[in-house]
Design a protein around this motif. Structure first.
Motif, PDB file in Angstrom:
ATOM      1  N   THR A 475       0.855  -1.187   0.000  1.00  0.00           N
ATOM      2  CA  THR A 475       0.000   0.000   0.000  1.00  0.00           C
ATOM      3  C   THR A 475       0.888   1.232   0.000  1.00  0.00           C
ATOM      4  O   THR A 475       1.741   1.411   0.886  1.00  0.00           O
ATOM      5  N   LEU A 476       0.704   2.092  -1.045  1.00  0.00           N
ATOM      6  CA  LEU A 476       1.434   3.353  -1.136  1.00  0.00           C
ATOM      7  C   LEU A 476       0.483   4.481  -0.737  1.00  0.00           C
ATOM      8  O   LEU A 476      -0.669   4.534  -1.216  1.00  0.00           O
ATOM      9  N   ARG A 477       0.956   5.381   0.111  1.00  0.00           N
ATOM     10  CA  ARG A 477       0.131   6.514   0.539  1.00  0.00           C
ATOM     11  C   ARG A 477       0.850   7.815   0.213  1.00  0.00           C
ATOM     12  O   ARG A 477       2.077   7.892   0.215  1.00  0.00           O
ATOM     13  N   GLY A 478       0.036   8.846  -0.092  1.00  0.00           N
ATOM     14  CA  GLY A 478       0.591  10.161  -0.412  1.00  0.00           C
ATOM     15  C   GLY A 478      -0.517  11.086  -0.822  1.00  0.00           C
ATOM     16  O   GLY A 478      -1.629  11.038  -0.274  1.00  0.00           O
ATOM     17  N   SER A 479      -0.284  11.920  -1.856  1.00  0.00           N
ATOM     18  CA  SER A 479      -1.298  12.855  -2.346  1.00  0.00           C
ATOM     19  C   SER A 479      -1.099  13.052  -3.846  1.00  0.00           C
ATOM     20  O   SER A 479      -0.023  12.773  -4.380  1.00  0.00           O
ATOM     21  N   GLY A 480      -2.151  13.528  -4.528  1.00  0.00           N
ATOM     22  CA  GLY A 480      -2.078  13.770  -5.981  1.00  0.00           C
ATOM     23  C   GLY A 480      -1.869  12.501  -6.783  1.00  0.00           C
ATOM     24  O   GLY A 480      -1.220  12.532  -7.827  1.00  0.00           O
ATOM     25  N   LEU A 481      -2.412  11.386  -6.267  1.00  0.00           N
ATOM     26  CA  LEU A 481      -2.151  10.092  -6.905  1.00  0.00           C
ATOM     27  C   LEU A 481      -3.237   9.671  -7.898  1.00  0.00           C
ATOM     28  O   LEU A 481      -3.118   8.611  -8.538  1.00  0.00           O
ATOM     29  N   LEU A 482      -4.294  10.460  -8.065  1.00  0.00           N
ATOM     30  CA  LEU A 482      -5.426  10.034  -8.900  1.00  0.00           C
ATOM     31  C   LEU A 482      -5.040   9.812 -10.364  1.00  0.00           C
ATOM     32  O   LEU A 482      -5.607   8.964 -11.034  1.00  0.00           O
ATOM     33  N   SER A 483      -4.084  10.593 -10.878  1.00  0.00           N
ATOM     34  CA  SER A 483      -3.736  10.464 -12.298  1.00  0.00           C
ATOM     35  C   SER A 483      -2.556   9.540 -12.540  1.00  0.00           C
ATOM     36  O   SER A 483      -1.911   9.609 -13.585  1.00  0.00           O
ATOM     37  N   THR A 484      -2.268   8.658 -11.575  1.00  0.00           N
ATOM     38  CA  THR A 484      -1.114   7.758 -11.701  1.00  0.00           C
ATOM     39  C   THR A 484      -1.265   6.858 -12.926  1.00  0.00           C
ATOM     40  O   THR A 484      -2.308   6.239 -13.152  1.00  0.00           O
ATOM     41  N   ALA A 494       5.344  -2.397 -11.743  1.00  0.00           N
ATOM     42  CA  ALA A 494       4.581  -3.259 -10.846  1.00  0.00           C
ATOM     43  C   ALA A 494       3.739  -4.237 -11.652  1.00  0.00           C
ATOM     44  O   ALA A 494       3.319  -3.943 -12.783  1.00  0.00           O
ATOM     45  N   SER A 495       3.509  -5.422 -11.056  1.00  0.00           N
ATOM     46  CA  SER A 495       2.670  -6.417 -11.744  1.00  0.00           C
ATOM     47  C   SER A 495       1.287  -5.845 -11.996  1.00  0.00           C
ATOM     48  O   SER A 495       0.691  -6.080 -13.057  1.00  0.00           O
ATOM     49  N   SER A 496       0.745  -5.112 -11.037  1.00  0.00           N
ATOM     50  CA  SER A 496      -0.539  -4.445 -11.208  1.00  0.00           C
ATOM     51  C   SER A 496      -0.667  -3.381 -10.143  1.00  0.00           C
ATOM     52  O   SER A 496       0.043  -3.414  -9.131  1.00  0.00           O
ATOM     53  N   PHE A 497      -1.564  -2.404 -10.388  1.00  0.00           N
ATOM     54  CA  PHE A 497      -1.834  -1.427  -9.343  1.00  0.00           C
ATOM     55  C   PHE A 497      -3.254  -0.914  -9.495  1.00  0.00           C
ATOM     56  O   PHE A 497      -3.837  -0.949 -10.589  1.00  0.00           O
ATOM     57  N   ASN A 498      -3.809  -0.430  -8.376  1.00  0.00           N
ATOM     58  CA  ASN A 498      -5.168   0.097  -8.352  1.00  0.00           C
ATOM     59  C   ASN A 498      -5.153   1.412  -7.581  1.00  0.00           C
ATOM     60  O   ASN A 498      -4.765   1.466  -6.407  1.00  0.00           O
ATOM     61  N   VAL A 499      -5.575   2.500  -8.285  1.00  0.00           N
ATOM     62  CA  VAL A 499      -5.646   3.810  -7.635  1.00  0.00           C
ATOM     63  C   VAL A 499      -6.950   3.859  -6.847  1.00  0.00           C
ATOM     64  O   VAL A 499      -8.038   3.961  -7.436  1.00  0.00           O
ATOM     65  N   VAL A 500      -6.835   3.753  -5.497  1.00  0.00           N
ATOM     66  CA  VAL A 500      -8.025   3.734  -4.656  1.00  0.00           C
ATOM     67  C   VAL A 500      -8.634   5.130  -4.565  1.00  0.00           C
ATOM     68  O   VAL A 500      -9.829   5.328  -4.740  1.00  0.00           O
ATOM     69  N   ASP A 501      -7.797   6.121  -4.307  1.00  0.00           N
ATOM     70  CA  ASP A 501      -8.246   7.512  -4.284  1.00  0.00           C
ATOM     71  C   ASP A 501      -7.016   8.388  -4.467  1.00  0.00           C
ATOM     72  O   ASP A 501      -5.926   7.897  -4.797  1.00  0.00           O
ATOM     73  N   ASP A 502      -7.172   9.659  -4.264  1.00  0.00           N
ATOM     74  CA  ASP A 502      -6.067  10.581  -4.505  1.00  0.00           C
ATOM     75  C   ASP A 502      -4.915  10.392  -3.536  1.00  0.00           C
ATOM     76  O   ASP A 502      -3.811  10.877  -3.769  1.00  0.00           O
ATOM     77  N   THR A 503      -5.135   9.597  -2.444  1.00  0.00           N
ATOM     78  CA  THR A 503      -4.100   9.449  -1.412  1.00  0.00           C
ATOM     79  C   THR A 503      -3.590   8.024  -1.284  1.00  0.00           C
ATOM     80  O   THR A 503      -2.708   7.772  -0.454  1.00  0.00           O
ATOM     81  N   ARG A 504      -4.131   7.086  -2.052  1.00  0.00           N
ATOM     82  CA  ARG A 504      -3.747   5.671  -1.837  1.00  0.00           C
ATOM     83  C   ARG A 504      -3.709   4.910  -3.162  1.00  0.00           C
ATOM     84  O   ARG A 504      -4.589   5.057  -4.018  1.00  0.00           O
ATOM     85  N   ILE A 505      -2.654   4.071  -3.275  1.00  0.00           N
ATOM     86  CA  ILE A 505      -2.529   3.135  -4.406  1.00  0.00           C
ATOM     87  C   ILE A 505      -2.200   1.765  -3.838  1.00  0.00           C
ATOM     88  O   ILE A 505      -1.275   1.637  -3.016  1.00  0.00           O
ATOM     89  N   ASP A 506      -2.920   0.725  -4.254  1.00  0.00           N
ATOM     90  CA  ASP A 506      -2.609  -0.661  -3.881  1.00  0.00           C
ATOM     91  C   ASP A 506      -1.838  -1.294  -5.031  1.00  0.00           C
ATOM     92  O   ASP A 506      -2.295  -1.268  -6.196  1.00  0.00           O
ATOM     93  N   VAL A 507      -0.666  -1.913  -4.698  1.00  0.00           N
ATOM     94  CA  VAL A 507       0.262  -2.402  -5.724  1.00  0.00           C
ATOM     95  C   VAL A 507       0.629  -3.848  -5.445  1.00  0.00           C
ATOM     96  O   VAL A 507       0.710  -4.269  -4.285  1.00  0.00           O
TER      97      VAL A 507
END
Length: 784
Positions: A475-484, A494-507
């Motif tokens: 789990t990656l946390r931060g900000s401005g992540l929506l347009s990743t 990464a094998s795969s990733f899912n942008v949960v919201d602007d502050t979190r990405i699951d990888v």
């Protein structure tokens, strides 16, 4: 009675013709008729004197029948015998002598063998030449029941007869009569026809083609058509028949018919008139076309497929004719689209000289050609903060005349057309993650990528370690992540990733070499690296595991599929199987013992394997195949026994005439005294002599070429290509069928043993001698 009559006549003749009396001779003064049929049966009456003693009437020496002698002695009646055609002498045989009557002519019955012509006018007048025989003196020639108008007998074999009038279509036979005969039955055929001047003719008709659906009115012009009863197209009657009173014009409506050219005929009372050929053609029909769209400027070539296109005169795109078109075949037209407004969709119509389509078909849409359409090739920058307001430069083509610019569906605060390839616009405020930019001109709308987003930043990653095989959820946390758009570990995506919201990405981590890796996020609004932190990839423990070869029967040691995990140990052979282990890695446990059983090769669970040196150490010889046959190639010698199946192997790769060596292993010891028995040709002296050595037979390999181990669990064989132990005659190729065999009466020795075998002659002698031996034995016992 006949004999008495003849005797009396002879006595009478002797008395009457004695020297003392004048002899009265028989005479014939006349007879009739003087001619008759060759078949005989003509009654002839003879008149004369002194005929009362007539005993026979003879025609060319042949006696007539039905002899009747009148009592007056002046009249005799007889029936002619059959005779070939011609004139013959006739005589009467009497007691007073033979009276010559004169000549009698045999004539045949009339017979027709040929005639011509075989047809003629219904009006009569046709001269028919009739050939045959027996025509002399013909009195009548009949055409059916009617006599010929006239006829001439040219000879006994030819008559020229003129046909009388009779109805057209009537076929008659001929009869010919003479004064003394007529034909036993009619012969030949003569058909009455309509004369050319009365026959119906069609000189022209129009039209000569029409639709397959029928209903085309056709007008025929000709002569003698007044009795027309039908008009037929390929045998099918037309309808609405109208016959003009002048006999020169007929009108009819065509029936329906499949496509093609057919024969047309008019049926009249005086015959059938062939009108000629009529062609059925279908209505034009469109089944497909392509392309379905083209430039508003025109010029697009459209391939139209269907049927009924032959002779097409018009192709319409809506209401406008094609710029030009080509009829490639009855099923294809290439038409060039005329110019029409963009966005207009039209249908097609095709017309031919005799038909047009019942309704338009197909669709074709006019479009703006690519060279005129607006395009957006780049957007800089590709994002704005939700507040907007940052100028964006749109680059592309055909941007002159831009009428609107929209960001995320909302009009730009302002825009400027810099030139034909560039527009500068100010985005309006919009919610986070709103996307898209559009540029509209009079010739279309172009789209580009644009996103409302914040600059990305990474604050943490959890966990921070994982195996090198990847697949660890992080789990990656931060900000401005929506347009990743990309997440990487040490530069590996990464094998795969899912942008949960602007502050979190699951990888999910990728596979990666052991060691530390930098975590990076790439977004439309920028790039972020996890500051001061890395992700550690560590090698996971792995247990050894047996591979696909485990449990699979093998006659030679397995070399592939030994382990599915871990490193394979050396392959050992013992107790009827090959065995090995797979070592664990990174602290993993070793596998259980892996094994591949030898194949069954005999009774009691006996198993066999094969070991060959490397070809480089075996004069190039390598193994092609090795099979344990369930059946022997031939019965073993008498008294021999074995628990083994025959091993049949093929070696190749060695040079011609060289030797190959290999070892056969057994799960149980071979009995003491057993030899290795081979089947095939052999050198002289190994259970054979002379030419018999070239024929397959059982023989034991000498101890020098078949060496059994001291424990009798293996035998090492040395075979010579084209010689000892090779059962084929192919150079560089060794075929070896053989097995261990315990021969009858064998001791415990291991030296070479000859295998007794009897040839065909020996068996024959033995069979013949056996009864003698039995008999001698019985005599000896009797003496005792």
């Amino acid at each position: 009675m006949q004999f008495i009559r003849k005797l009396a006549a002879a006595v009478l003749a002797t008395v009457l013709c004695s020297p003392q009396l004048a002899c009265a001779q028989p005479t014939v003064t006349s007879f009739a008729p003087t001619e008759g049929l060759t078949m005989g049966w003509t009654q002839v009456v003879f008149t004369g004197t002194n005929l009362s003693s007539t005993s026979a009437v003879r025609f060319d020496g042949v006696d007539a029948t039905n002899l009747i002698v009148d009592g007056s002695g002046t009249r005799v009646t007889a029936t002619t015998p059959a005779h070939a055609r011609g004139t013959v002498a006739v005589e009467l045989i009497t007691a007073l002598g033979t009276a010559a009557a004169g000549s009698y002519t045999y004539v045949p019955q009339p017979n027709i063998t040929n005639l011509g012509p075989g047809e003629g006018s219904m009006l009569g007048g046709t001269e028919v030449t009739i050939t045959g025989s027996g025509f002399t003196g013909a009195t009548t020639v009949l055409f059916g029941s009617k006599p010929a108008t006239r006829f001439t007998v040219d000879s006994d074999t030819q008559i020229i007869a003129v046909a009388p009038p009779q109805p057209a279509g009537l076929t008659v036979m001929f009869e010919i009569s003479t004064p003394i005969a007529h034909m036993p039955h009619p012969m030949g055929y003569f058909t009455y026809t309509v004369p050319p001047e009365l026959r119906p003719t069609v000189t022209s008709f129009a039209p000569t083609e029409g639709l397959t659906m029928g209903w085309t009115q056709v007008v025929f012009t000709g002569t003698n058509l007044s009795s027309t009863s039908a008009v037929r197209f390929d045998g099918v009657d037309a309808t609405n028949l109208i016959v003009d009173g002048s006999g020169t014009r007929v009108t009819a409506t065509t029936p329906a018919h499949a496509r093609g050219t057919v024969a047309v005929e008019l049926i009249t009372a005086l015959g059938t008139a062939a009108a000629g050929s009529y062609t059925y053609v279908p209505q034009p029909n469109i089944t497909n076309l392509g392309p379905g769209e083209g430039s508003m400027l025109g010029g697009t070539e459209v391939t139209i497929t269907g049927s009924g296109f032959t002779g097409a005169t018009t192709v319409l795109f809506g209401s406008k004719p094609a710029t030009r078109f080509t009829v490639d075949s009855d099923t294809q037209i290439i038409a060039v689209a005329p110019p029409q407004p963009a966005g207009l969709t039209v249908m097609f119509e095709i017309s031919t000289p005799i038909a047009h389509m019942p309704h338009p078909m197909g669709y074709f849409t006019y479009t703006v050609p690519p060279e005129l359409r607006p395009t957006v090739t780049s957007v800089a920058p590709r994002w704005n903060p939700p507040a907007g307001g940052v100028p964006v430069v749109l680059t592309g083509t055909n941007l002159t005349g831009t009428t609107a610019v929209r960001f995320a569906g909302q009009s730009a605060l302002s825009f400027t057309v810099d030139n034909a390839t560039q527009v500068t616009a100010i985005p309006p405020p919009a919610p986070l993650q709103s996307a898209g930019v559009e540029v509209t001109t009079g010739l279309g709308t172009a789209q580009g990528f644009f996103l409302y987003a914040s600059a990305p930043a990474l604050a943490s990653a959890s966990p921070t370690t994982g195996p090198t095989t990847g697949g660890t959820p992080v789990t990656l946390r931060g900000s401005g992540l929506l347009s990743t758009t990309r997440v990487s570990f040490g530069g590996v995506a990464a094998s795969s990733f899912n942008v949960v919201d602007d502050t979190r990405i699951d990888v999910l981590t990728p596979s990666h070499a052991a060691g530390n890796a930098t975590v990076q996020v790439v977004a439309e609004s920028g790039t972020a690296v996890l500051s001061g932190a890395v992700f550690a990839f560590v090698s996971p423990p792995a247990d050894g595991a047996c591979g696909a070869a485990d449990g699979q029967e093998r006659i030679t040691p397995p070399t592939a599929g030994l382990c599915s995990a871990g490193a394979a140990g050396s392959v050992a052979a013992a107790s009827g199987a090959f065995a090995w282990t797979c070592a664990g890695q990174n602290g993993g446990a070793d596998s259980r013992q892996c094994s591949a059983p030898w194949p069954l090769s005999g009774v009691g669970g006996l198993r066999t394997s094969l070991a060959l040196p490397d070809p480089a150490a075996n004069q190039g010889w390598g193994l092609d195949t090795a099979v344990l046959d369930a059946a022997l190639p031939a019965p073993l010698p008498g008294g021999a026994s074995t628990q083994h199946r025959a091993l049949r192997l093929v070696l190749s790769g060695g040079s011609a005439g060289s030797s190959a060596q290999f070892t056969v292993h057994y799960s149980e010891p071979v009995p003491a005294g057993a030899v290795y028995l081979k089947y095939g040709p052999s050198p002289q002296g190994l259970n054979c002599n002379g030419a018999a050595c070239a024929q397959p037979h059982w023989y034991a390999l000498p101890g020098s070429t078949a060496v059994f181990a001291p424990d009798r669990r293996s035998v090492t064989l040395t075979l010579n290509d084209g010689g000892l132990g090779d059962s084929d005659a192919v150079p560089g190729h060794i075929t070896d069928p053989g097995l261990p065999v315990l021969l009858a009466g064998a001791g415990g020795g291991t030296g070479p043993v000859s295998v007794p075998a009897l040839g065909p002659w020996a068996l024959t002698v033995l069979t013949l001698a056996l009864p003698l031996w039995v008999g001698l034995g019985r005599k000896t016992n009797q003496k005792r």
